[in-house]
Design a protein around this motif. Structure first.
Motif, PDB file in Angstrom:
ATOM      1  N   PRO A  75      21.235   4.138 -14.516  1.00 11.17           N
ATOM      2  CA  PRO A  75      20.790   2.994 -15.339  1.00 11.17           C
ATOM      3  C   PRO A  75      19.349   2.594 -15.052  1.00 11.17           C
ATOM      4  O   PRO A  75      18.611   2.206 -15.972  1.00 11.17           O
ATOM      5  CB  PRO A  75      21.765   1.880 -14.935  1.00 11.17           C
ATOM      6  CG  PRO A  75      22.969   2.594 -14.402  1.00 11.17           C
ATOM      7  CD  PRO A  75      22.436   3.813 -13.719  1.00 11.17           C
ATOM      8  N   PHE A  76      18.930   2.677 -13.786  1.00 15.60           N
ATOM      9  CA  PHE A  76      17.562   2.312 -13.433  1.00 15.60           C
ATOM     10  C   PHE A  76      16.565   3.337 -13.989  1.00 15.60           C
ATOM     11  O   PHE A  76      15.443   2.971 -14.364  1.00 15.60           O
ATOM     12  CB  PHE A  76      17.431   2.193 -11.917  1.00 15.60           C
ATOM     13  CG  PHE A  76      18.295   1.113 -11.330  1.00 15.60           C
ATOM     14  CD1 PHE A  76      17.897  -0.218 -11.379  1.00 15.60           C
ATOM     15  CD2 PHE A  76      19.521   1.422 -10.761  1.00 15.60           C
ATOM     16  CE1 PHE A  76      18.696  -1.223 -10.851  1.00 15.60           C
ATOM     17  CE2 PHE A  76      20.332   0.431 -10.228  1.00 15.60           C
ATOM     18  CZ  PHE A  76      19.921  -0.904 -10.277  1.00 15.60           C
ATOM     19  N   PHE A  77      16.962   4.607 -14.035  1.00 14.26           N
ATOM     20  CA  PHE A  77      16.106   5.623 -14.649  1.00 14.26           C
ATOM     21  C   PHE A  77      15.775   5.225 -16.088  1.00 14.26           C
ATOM     22  O   PHE A  77      14.606   5.239 -16.507  1.00 14.26           O
ATOM     23  CB  PHE A  77      16.793   6.989 -14.655  1.00 14.26           C
ATOM     24  CG  PHE A  77      16.915   7.636 -13.298  1.00 14.26           C
ATOM     25  CD1 PHE A  77      16.083   7.293 -12.257  1.00 14.26           C
ATOM     26  CD2 PHE A  77      17.874   8.625 -13.065  1.00 14.26           C
ATOM     27  CE1 PHE A  77      16.178   7.897 -11.010  1.00 14.26           C
ATOM     28  CE2 PHE A  77      17.980   9.232 -11.834  1.00 14.26           C
ATOM     29  CZ  PHE A  77      17.133   8.878 -10.807  1.00 14.26           C
ATOM     30  N   PHE A  78      16.799   4.871 -16.833  1.00 17.35           N
ATOM     31  CA  PHE A  78      16.584   4.567 -18.244  1.00 17.35           C
ATOM     32  C   PHE A  78      15.863   3.232 -18.438  1.00 17.35           C
ATOM     33  O   PHE A  78      15.079   3.074 -19.385  1.00 17.35           O
ATOM     34  CB  PHE A  78      17.907   4.606 -19.004  1.00 17.35           C
ATOM     35  CG  PHE A  78      18.384   5.998 -19.288  1.00 17.35           C
ATOM     36  CD1 PHE A  78      17.891   6.698 -20.380  1.00 17.35           C
ATOM     37  CD2 PHE A  78      19.293   6.633 -18.465  1.00 17.35           C
ATOM     38  CE1 PHE A  78      18.298   7.990 -20.648  1.00 17.35           C
ATOM     39  CE2 PHE A  78      19.710   7.935 -18.708  1.00 17.35           C
ATOM     40  CZ  PHE A  78      19.205   8.615 -19.809  1.00 17.35           C
ATOM     41  N   LEU A  79      16.074   2.279 -17.537  1.00 18.55           N
ATOM     42  CA  LEU A  79      15.323   1.030 -17.606  1.00 18.55           C
ATOM     43  C   LEU A  79      13.836   1.275 -17.372  1.00 18.55           C
ATOM     44  O   LEU A  79      12.972   0.711 -18.059  1.00 18.55           O
ATOM     45  CB  LEU A  79      15.868   0.032 -16.575  1.00 18.55           C
ATOM     46  CG  LEU A  79      17.177  -0.670 -16.935  1.00 18.55           C
ATOM     47  CD1 LEU A  79      17.662  -1.501 -15.758  1.00 18.55           C
ATOM     48  CD2 LEU A  79      16.989  -1.560 -18.167  1.00 18.55           C
ATOM     49  N   LEU A  80      13.516   2.134 -16.411  1.00 17.49           N
ATOM     50  CA  LEU A  80      12.115   2.432 -16.116  1.00 17.49           C
ATOM     51  C   LEU A  80      11.481   3.252 -17.240  1.00 17.49           C
ATOM     52  O   LEU A  80      10.291   3.091 -17.541  1.00 17.49           O
ATOM     53  CB  LEU A  80      12.009   3.166 -14.785  1.00 17.49           C
ATOM     54  CG  LEU A  80      12.289   2.294 -13.551  1.00 17.49           C
ATOM     55  CD1 LEU A  80      12.360   3.149 -12.294  1.00 17.49           C
ATOM     56  CD2 LEU A  80      11.208   1.215 -13.400  1.00 17.49           C
TER      57      LEU A  80
ATOM     58  N   ASN B 160       5.779  12.207 -18.254  1.00 18.42           N
ATOM     59  CA  ASN B 160       6.342  10.868 -18.243  1.00 18.42           C
ATOM     60  C   ASN B 160       7.616  10.896 -17.411  1.00 18.42           C
ATOM     61  O   ASN B 160       7.961  11.921 -16.815  1.00 18.42           O
ATOM     62  CB  ASN B 160       6.601  10.391 -19.681  1.00 18.42           C
ATOM     63  CG  ASN B 160       7.441  11.388 -20.464  1.00 18.42           C
ATOM     64  OD1 ASN B 160       8.533  11.774 -20.037  1.00 18.42           O
ATOM     65  ND2 ASN B 160       6.939  11.835 -21.613  1.00 18.42           N
ATOM     66  N   LEU B 161       8.311   9.777 -17.355  1.00 15.93           N
ATOM     67  CA  LEU B 161       9.467   9.673 -16.462  1.00 15.93           C
ATOM     68  C   LEU B 161      10.627  10.562 -16.884  1.00 15.93           C
ATOM     69  O   LEU B 161      11.481  10.891 -16.050  1.00 15.93           O
ATOM     70  CB  LEU B 161       9.914   8.213 -16.365  1.00 15.93           C
ATOM     71  CG  LEU B 161       8.915   7.286 -15.649  1.00 15.93           C
ATOM     72  CD1 LEU B 161       9.406   5.847 -15.678  1.00 15.93           C
ATOM     73  CD2 LEU B 161       8.667   7.739 -14.220  1.00 15.93           C
TER      74      LEU B 161
ATOM     75  N   LEU C 235      14.907  13.073  -3.715  1.00 17.18           N
ATOM     76  CA  LEU C 235      14.852  13.277  -5.162  1.00 17.18           C
ATOM     77  C   LEU C 235      14.573  11.964  -5.894  1.00 17.18           C
ATOM     78  O   LEU C 235      13.803  11.930  -6.857  1.00 17.18           O
ATOM     79  CB  LEU C 235      16.166  13.884  -5.644  1.00 17.18           C
ATOM     80  CG  LEU C 235      16.225  14.335  -7.107  1.00 17.18           C
ATOM     81  CD1 LEU C 235      15.199  15.426  -7.369  1.00 17.18           C
ATOM     82  CD2 LEU C 235      17.625  14.823  -7.454  1.00 17.18           C
ATOM     83  N   LEU C 236      15.175  10.878  -5.412  1.00 18.51           N
ATOM     84  CA  LEU C 236      14.959   9.581  -6.048  1.00 18.51           C
ATOM     85  C   LEU C 236      13.504   9.136  -5.917  1.00 18.51           C
ATOM     86  O   LEU C 236      12.928   8.569  -6.854  1.00 18.51           O
ATOM     87  CB  LEU C 236      15.886   8.529  -5.427  1.00 18.51           C
ATOM     88  CG  LEU C 236      17.371   8.662  -5.770  1.00 18.51           C
ATOM     89  CD1 LEU C 236      18.191   7.667  -4.960  1.00 18.51           C
ATOM     90  CD2 LEU C 236      17.606   8.462  -7.257  1.00 18.51           C
ATOM     91  N   TYR C 237      12.894   9.391  -4.768  1.00 16.90           N
ATOM     92  CA  TYR C 237      11.484   9.026  -4.589  1.00 16.90           C
ATOM     93  C   TYR C 237      10.612   9.720  -5.629  1.00 16.90           C
ATOM     94  O   TYR C 237       9.671   9.130  -6.162  1.00 16.90           O
ATOM     95  CB  TYR C 237      11.015   9.398  -3.177  1.00 16.90           C
ATOM     96  CG  TYR C 237       9.534   9.114  -2.970  1.00 16.90           C
ATOM     97  CD1 TYR C 237       9.120   7.878  -2.485  1.00 16.90           C
ATOM     98  CD2 TYR C 237       8.556  10.060  -3.276  1.00 16.90           C
ATOM     99  CE1 TYR C 237       7.774   7.592  -2.312  1.00 16.90           C
ATOM    100  CE2 TYR C 237       7.204   9.780  -3.124  1.00 16.90           C
ATOM    101  CZ  TYR C 237       6.809   8.549  -2.637  1.00 16.90           C
ATOM    102  OH  TYR C 237       5.469   8.277  -2.490  1.00 16.90           O
TER     103      TYR C 237
END
Length: 409
Positions: A9-14, A117-118, A157-159
């Protein structure tokens, strides 16, 4: 606990925040088809990981059980040591992934996007498990417990997610020690001055120590992508393209020695006789044009909505995967792979894409029935009503008589 699943969810929010930053600054770092292709590769990678994780984790656990030299506990200093050691191992895995043909065949997926991009961060390989685990065996020999290894791998990986953006400038002293958006933009460039540089995952000090660091230069704007472009929105083809090229070159080579060594030669090496008969021209960056397929806006939005179903499906699968048999995970992977292939064909505006969509939509009731029978989903009418409504809406959208005027989105 699956840290990657919790982070989705945080991936998509960012990503949404980055889109807002694009609009605020009056720039465009996203194209819908490119982003969907990157996200599709990520979804396919996560689905493939359910099948391959046993190879990596059980292989590491086996090496730890039989080869460890020290009995390390789970104290804080062990976690810190493991985090640093993992990034050192990642550096060499990543570097070899760029410098040898066979390893590049797996890693190239992450670099094929011509945007930065992200969503590019989520563009991951589905075949990395085949060889990358070798580079982390020193941690098992040293005695890093498997649970610590798995956790620091996820944290590493998250970093790396946040550094895949064009909106963050250079960060002063931080650039000397850590991977940042600036020095990672260099890593994704196809400019000759930038190629094969900045391999670190968290710490850029490895690149400074081992001579692979390159600063982002104001006078040399980054051109993203690879020198031999994918030119496709198909995530399955993205994962096998370079393997196919290596295989074709090996078959065409006249020397048996060349047929064998091509796999382990420096990236881009080809047998002389093959290169002469089948030349491959590199792009002229001064005339570089991004890959694009003309497609109406409504058809691209249709692909995005259909893709959302696979994000939800794989996310749900990740949550219950540990309790599922291998045959269940394999069936789920086939459903995901087929669906993403169909969406890729749709984005490429293939002549058969509309009829392939009918087949894909027809497969969803079978997938739902199978998921209920094997216990992935509880039986009940709600799921069937939702699927019926979704399928009907999809069919109306699919065949509504509107002109397919090409528009770029």
């Amino acid at each position: 606990m699956n840290l990657i699943l919790l982070a989705v969810p945080f991936f998509f929010l960012l990503i949404a925040a980055e889109l807002l930053a694009d609009r605020w600054r009056g720039v465009s770092s996203y194209r819908l088809a490119d982003s969907l292709n990157s996200l599709s590769a990520g979804v396919l990678s996560q689905a493939s990981g359910l099948l391959s994780k046993a190879i990596v984790v059980l292989g590491y656990a086996f090496a730890y059980e039989h080869l460890h030299l020290f009995e390390l506990s789970d104290e804080l200093w062990v976690w810190v040591l493991a985090f640093v050691l993992y990034d050192l191992c990642y550096y060499w895995s990543h570097r070899v992934g760029h410098e040898r043909n066979l390893f590049w065949a797996s890693h190239v997926v992450h670099h094929q996007s011509e945007e930065y991009n992200l969503t590019t961060a989520l563009r991951q390989t589905s075949t990395g498990f085949l060889l990358s685990w070798i580079f982390y065996l020193p941690m098992a020999v040293l005695g890093i417990p498997p649970v610590v290894f798995v956790t620091v791998a996820a944290l590493n990986l998250l970093y790396q997610f946040w550094v895949h953006t064009r909106h963050v400038p250079k960060l002063g002293w931080y650039e000397w020690f850590f991977v940042t958006p600036s020095n990672h933009r260099v890593h994704h460039a196809q400019n000759p001055v930038y190629m094969d540089r900045n391999y670190g995952g968290v710490f850029i000090v490895w690149d400074r120590l081992f001579g692979s660091f390159q600063e982002e230069l104001d006078e040399e704007p980054v051109v993203f992508g690879v020198t031999v472009p994918l030119q496709s929105w198909n995530p399955l083809w993205a994962n096998v393209q370079f393997y196919v090229q290596l295989w074709q070159d090996a078959v065409r080579a006249g020397s048996w020695w060349d047929k064998l060594r091509i796999w382990f030669m420096p990236t881009g090496w080809r047998p002389a006789d093959v290169a002469a008969r089948y030349p491959m021209a590199k792009q002229d960056l001064s005339r570089f044009r991004k890959f694009e397929v003309p497609l109406a806006r409504r058809h691209k939005l249709y692909a995005a909505l259909q893709f959302s179903g696979y994000v939800l499906g794989v996310s749900g699968l990740l949550a219950v995967a540990e309790q599922q048999a291998l045959v269940v995970l394999l069936g789920a992977w086939l459903w995901v792979a087929f669906g993403l292939y169909c969406i890729g064909a749709w984005l490429e505006n293939r002549p058969f894409a509309r009829w392939l969509e009918l087949l894909r939509l027809a497969s969803n009731p079978l997938a739902l029935l199978w998921a209920q029978q094997v216990g992935l989903l509880t039986s009940g009418a709600t799921g069937w009503l939702l699927l019926a409504a979704w399928s009907l809406a999809s069919l109306v959208w699919l065949f509504w008589p509107m002109p397919r005027t090409p528009q770029v989105i």
